[in-house]
Design an enzyme around this catalytic site. Structure first.
Site, mmCIF file in Angstrom:
data_model
loop_
_atom_site.group_PDB
_atom_site.id
_atom_site.type_symbol
_atom_site.label_atom_id
_atom_site.label_comp_id
_atom_site.label_asym_id
_atom_site.label_seq_id
_atom_site.Cartn_x
_atom_site.Cartn_y
_atom_site.Cartn_z
ATOM 1 N N GLY A 41 0.832 -1.029 0.168
ATOM 2 C CA GLY A 41 0.023 0.071 0.081
ATOM 3 C C GLY A 41 0.818 1.242 -0.067
ATOM 4 O O GLY A 41 0.275 2.109 0.519
ATOM 5 N N ASN A 43 1.412 3.220 -2.208
ATOM 6 C CA ASN A 43 1.057 4.181 -3.147
ATOM 7 C C ASN A 43 0.144 5.534 -2.579
ATOM 8 O O ASN A 43 -0.319 6.471 -3.082
ATOM 9 C CB ASN A 43 0.037 3.740 -4.180
ATOM 10 C CG ASN A 43 -1.252 3.119 -3.577
ATOM 11 O OD1 ASN A 43 -1.177 2.113 -3.266
ATOM 12 N ND2 ASN A 43 -2.358 3.918 -3.963
ATOM 13 N N ILE A 46 0.514 7.157 4.634
ATOM 14 C CA ILE A 46 1.843 6.852 5.408
ATOM 15 C C ILE A 46 2.612 6.069 4.657
ATOM 16 O O ILE A 46 3.730 6.353 4.594
ATOM 17 C CB ILE A 46 1.430 6.136 6.795
ATOM 18 C CG1 ILE A 46 0.204 6.878 7.435
ATOM 19 C CG2 ILE A 46 2.142 5.788 7.591
ATOM 20 C CD1 ILE A 46 -0.353 5.957 8.454
ATOM 21 N N TYR A 192 -12.355 -3.537 12.458
ATOM 22 C CA TYR A 192 -11.147 -2.799 12.494
ATOM 23 C C TYR A 192 -10.120 -3.147 13.542
ATOM 24 O O TYR A 192 -8.958 -3.433 13.428
ATOM 25 C CB TYR A 192 -11.446 -1.569 12.249
ATOM 26 C CG TYR A 192 -10.062 -0.601 11.978
ATOM 27 C CD1 TYR A 192 -9.268 -0.809 10.671
ATOM 28 C CD2 TYR A 192 -9.832 0.294 12.954
ATOM 29 C CE1 TYR A 192 -8.195 -0.149 10.713
ATOM 30 C CE2 TYR A 192 -8.524 1.052 12.879
ATOM 31 C CZ TYR A 192 -7.819 0.609 11.538
ATOM 32 O OH TYR A 192 -6.486 1.484 11.547
HETATM 33 N N1 LIG Z 1 -4.586 7.229 9.117
HETATM 34 C C1 LIG Z 1 -4.548 6.785 10.289
HETATM 35 O O1 LIG Z 1 -5.194 7.648 11.194
HETATM 36 C C2 LIG Z 1 -4.311 5.390 10.746
HETATM 37 C C3 LIG Z 1 -4.032 5.207 12.401
HETATM 38 C C4 LIG Z 1 -3.813 4.134 12.932
HETATM 39 C C5 LIG Z 1 -3.383 3.224 12.066
HETATM 40 N N2 LIG Z 1 -3.252 3.139 10.680
HETATM 41 C C6 LIG Z 1 -2.972 2.312 9.691
HETATM 42 O O2 LIG Z 1 -1.824 2.759 8.711
HETATM 43 C C7 LIG Z 1 -1.715 1.842 7.620
HETATM 44 C C8 LIG Z 1 -1.854 3.085 6.407
HETATM 45 O O3 LIG Z 1 -2.981 3.562 6.424
HETATM 46 P P1 LIG Z 1 -3.433 5.064 5.702
HETATM 47 O O4 LIG Z 1 -3.775 5.865 6.857
HETATM 48 O O5 LIG Z 1 -2.007 5.353 5.015
HETATM 49 O O6 LIG Z 1 -4.534 4.831 4.733
HETATM 50 P P2 LIG Z 1 -4.686 5.212 3.196
HETATM 51 O O7 LIG Z 1 -4.066 6.315 2.607
HETATM 52 O O8 LIG Z 1 -5.964 4.764 2.981
HETATM 53 O O9 LIG Z 1 -3.731 3.754 2.697
HETATM 54 C C9 LIG Z 1 -3.860 2.523 2.753
HETATM 55 C C10 LIG Z 1 -3.221 1.824 1.465
HETATM 56 O O10 LIG Z 1 -3.569 0.237 1.573
HETATM 57 C C11 LIG Z 1 -3.998 -0.242 0.553
HETATM 58 N N3 LIG Z 1 -4.797 -1.247 0.144
HETATM 59 C C12 LIG Z 1 -6.005 -1.213 0.670
HETATM 60 N N4 LIG Z 1 -6.528 -2.620 0.556
HETATM 61 C C13 LIG Z 1 -5.730 -3.127 -0.169
HETATM 62 C C14 LIG Z 1 -5.602 -4.447 -0.850
HETATM 63 N N5 LIG Z 1 -6.656 -5.341 -0.792
HETATM 64 N N6 LIG Z 1 -4.513 -4.820 -1.510
HETATM 65 C C15 LIG Z 1 -3.476 -3.828 -1.462
HETATM 66 N N7 LIG Z 1 -3.404 -2.727 -0.984
HETATM 67 C C16 LIG Z 1 -4.561 -2.513 -0.177
HETATM 68 C C17 LIG Z 1 -4.496 1.120 -0.552
HETATM 69 O O11 LIG Z 1 -4.312 0.929 -1.642
HETATM 70 P P3 LIG Z 1 -5.305 1.960 -2.910
HETATM 71 O O12 LIG Z 1 -4.940 3.328 -2.707
HETATM 72 O O13 LIG Z 1 -5.404 1.147 -4.055
HETATM 73 O O14 LIG Z 1 -6.820 1.813 -2.094
HETATM 74 C C18 LIG Z 1 -3.378 2.305 0.132
HETATM 75 O O15 LIG Z 1 -2.187 2.353 -0.604
HETATM 76 C C19 LIG Z 1 -3.249 1.210 7.597
HETATM 77 O O16 LIG Z 1 -2.758 -0.185 8.199
HETATM 78 C C20 LIG Z 1 -4.090 1.824 8.575
HETATM 79 O O17 LIG Z 1 -4.776 0.720 9.698
HETATM 80 C C21 LIG Z 1 -3.558 4.572 10.202
#
Ligand SMILES: NC(=O)c1ccc[n+]([C@@H]2O[C@H](COP(=O)([O-])OP(=O)(O)OC[C@H]3O[C@@H](n4cnc5c(N)ncnc54)[C@H](OP(=O)(O)O)[C@@H]3O)[C@@H](O)[C@H]2O)c1
Length: 308
Positions: A41, A43, A46, A192
C-alpha cells in the site's frame, strides 16, 4: 473587548491543537544504500511518505499495490521527491490469497534481497468480504500480511539482519479476539480493532519464532493521520472528516516517522516484537501482551490461509 476575547480564545485553541499534534521525528540519519524495502500500500498516505523517507536514504523501494495507475503515479512522485530512481511497483491484492502467492513467487524470483518489509496496507472499518470469504478487515489487515510475510520469510532470513514492520492502531484496545469467530464482521469499527489487535499478536509471535534468525518484528501505531482512509466512505462523511482531520490529525509525513524509526534505528533492536508509537516503545494493555494468544492466532491463521 469582545473582539479581543475572541482573538485570544482562537489563539489559545490554535496553540492547544498544535500541542496536541506535536510528534517526535526519527532522528537516526542512517543510509540504506544497497538495502531493499518492500512497502504494501505504498501508493498512498503513510505508506507513500514512508517510501519517500526510505528512498531518500538510498534504499531500493518496491511498492506492493493493487491498482496499477495509482502505483505508477506514486512511483513517479517518490522518484521526483527523493531523487532516487531505484523505486518501482509490483501488483498485489491483499484481499486475494492467490494474488499474494503469485506476487511472492515473482518477488522471490526477481529480488535477491529483502531487508525491510513494511506491512502498511490497510482498510478501515468496513464490512465487505475478501475474494476468499474472509471479513475484509481481518482478511486484508491481518491474513493478507500474515501470508505475505510467511512466503517472503526465506528472503528476509537470507538478508538478515532484516526487519518486518506492521502498522497497527491504538484502537486495538477496544476489542478482544474471538477464536470461535475470527471472521467477525458485525460492527465495522470492531472488525477494524480486532484486525489491528491481530497485527500486534502477529508481530509478537513472529519475533519469538525468528529469535536468533536475524529477522526482527515491530508493530507501529502511526498516530491519527490525515491520509486517504476516508475514501471508503460517503462524500458527506469524507467532508466531515476533512475538517476533523485538519484540526486533530497529523500529516502523513509525521505519521510515517515511527515506521521509519523502526526501519532504521539501532535502539529498537532491544525491543524485538515490541509496540511503538511516536518513535519510542509504548506500553500495551496487559491482554495484548499474551504469548499464548499470539501463538494460537498464528496457528489459526496458518490453517485459514492453508500454510501449515
Ligand atoms: N490514518 C490513520 O489515522 C491510521 C491510524 C492508525 C493506523 N493506521 C494504519 O496505517 C496503515 C496505512 O493507512 P493510511 O492511513 O495511510 O491509509 P490509506 O491512505 O487509505 O492507505 C492504505 C493503503 O492500503 C492499500 N490497500 C487497501 N486495500 C488493499 C488491498 N486489498 N491490497 C493491496 N493494497 C491495499 C491502499 O491501496 P489503494 O490506494 O489502492 O486503495 C492504500 O495504498 C493502515 O494499516 C492503517 O490501518 C492508520
Amino acid at each position: 473587548m469582545y473582539l479581543l476575547c475572541t482573538i485570544l480564545a482562537a489563539l489559545f485553541s490554535f496553540l492547544v491543537l498544535k500541542w496536541m499534534k506535536r510528534r517526535n521525528y526519527c532522528m537516526d540519519v542512517k543510509r540504506l544504500d544497497g538495502k531493499t524495502v518492500l512497502i504494501t500500500g505504498g501508493n498512498s498516505g503513510i505508506g507513500k511518505e514512508t517510501a519517500v523517507a526510505l528512498a531518500l536514504r538510498g534504499a531500493r523501494v518496491i511498492l506492493a499495490c493493487r491498482d496499477e495507475d495509482r502505483a505508477r503515479k506514486a512511483v513517479r512522485e517518490i522518484k521526483a521527491r527523493s531523487h532516487n530512481l531505484n523505486v518501482l511497483h509490483m501488483e498485489v491484492d491483499l484481499a486475494n490469497m492467490k494474488s499474494i502467492r503469485e506476487f511472492s513467487k515473482t518477488f522471490l524470483q526477481k529480488e535477491k534481497r529483502l531487508d525491510i518489509l513494511i506491512n502498511n496496507a490497510g482498510v478501515p472499518s468496513v464490512l465487505n468480504w475478501t475474494d476468499d470469504n474472509f471479513s475484509m478487515c481481518f482478511g486484508v489487515n491481518h491474513l493478507g500480511h500474515f501470508l505475505l510475510t510467511n512466503l517472503l520469510l526465506p528472503r528476509l532470513k537470507e538478508s538478515s539482519p532484516s526487519r518486518v514492520i506492521t502498522l497497527t492502531c491504538s484502537n486495538y484496545k477496544y476489542q478482544r479476539l474471538d477464536f470461535q469467530d475470527l471472521n467477525y464482521n458485525l460492527f465495522p469499527f470492531f472488525t477494524y480493532c480486532r484486525s489491528k489487535l491481530a497485527n500486534i499478536y502477529f508481530t509478537q509471535e513472529l519475533a519469538r519464532m525468528m529469535e536468533g534468525k536475524g529477522v526482527m518484528a515491530y508493530a507501529v501505531h502511526p498516530g491519527y493521520v490525515q491520509s486517504n482512509w476516508t475514501c471508503h466512505y460517503s462524500f458527506l462523511f469524507q467532508l466531515l472528516m476533512k475538517v476533523i482531520m485538519f484540526m486533530f490529525y497529523v500529516s502523513c509525513e509525521a505519521g510515517a516517522q515511527t515506521v521509519v524509526h523502526c526501519a532504521v534505528a539501532d535502539e529498537v533492536i532491544t525491543n524485538n516484537g515490541g509496540y511503538f508509537c511516536d518513535c519510542k516503545p509504548a506500553k500495551l494493555q496487559a491482554f495484548a501482551n499474551d504469548a499464548g494468544v499470539a501463538k494460537k492466532l498464528w496457528e489459526a491463521s496458518e490453517r485459514l490461509v492453508k500454510l501449515a
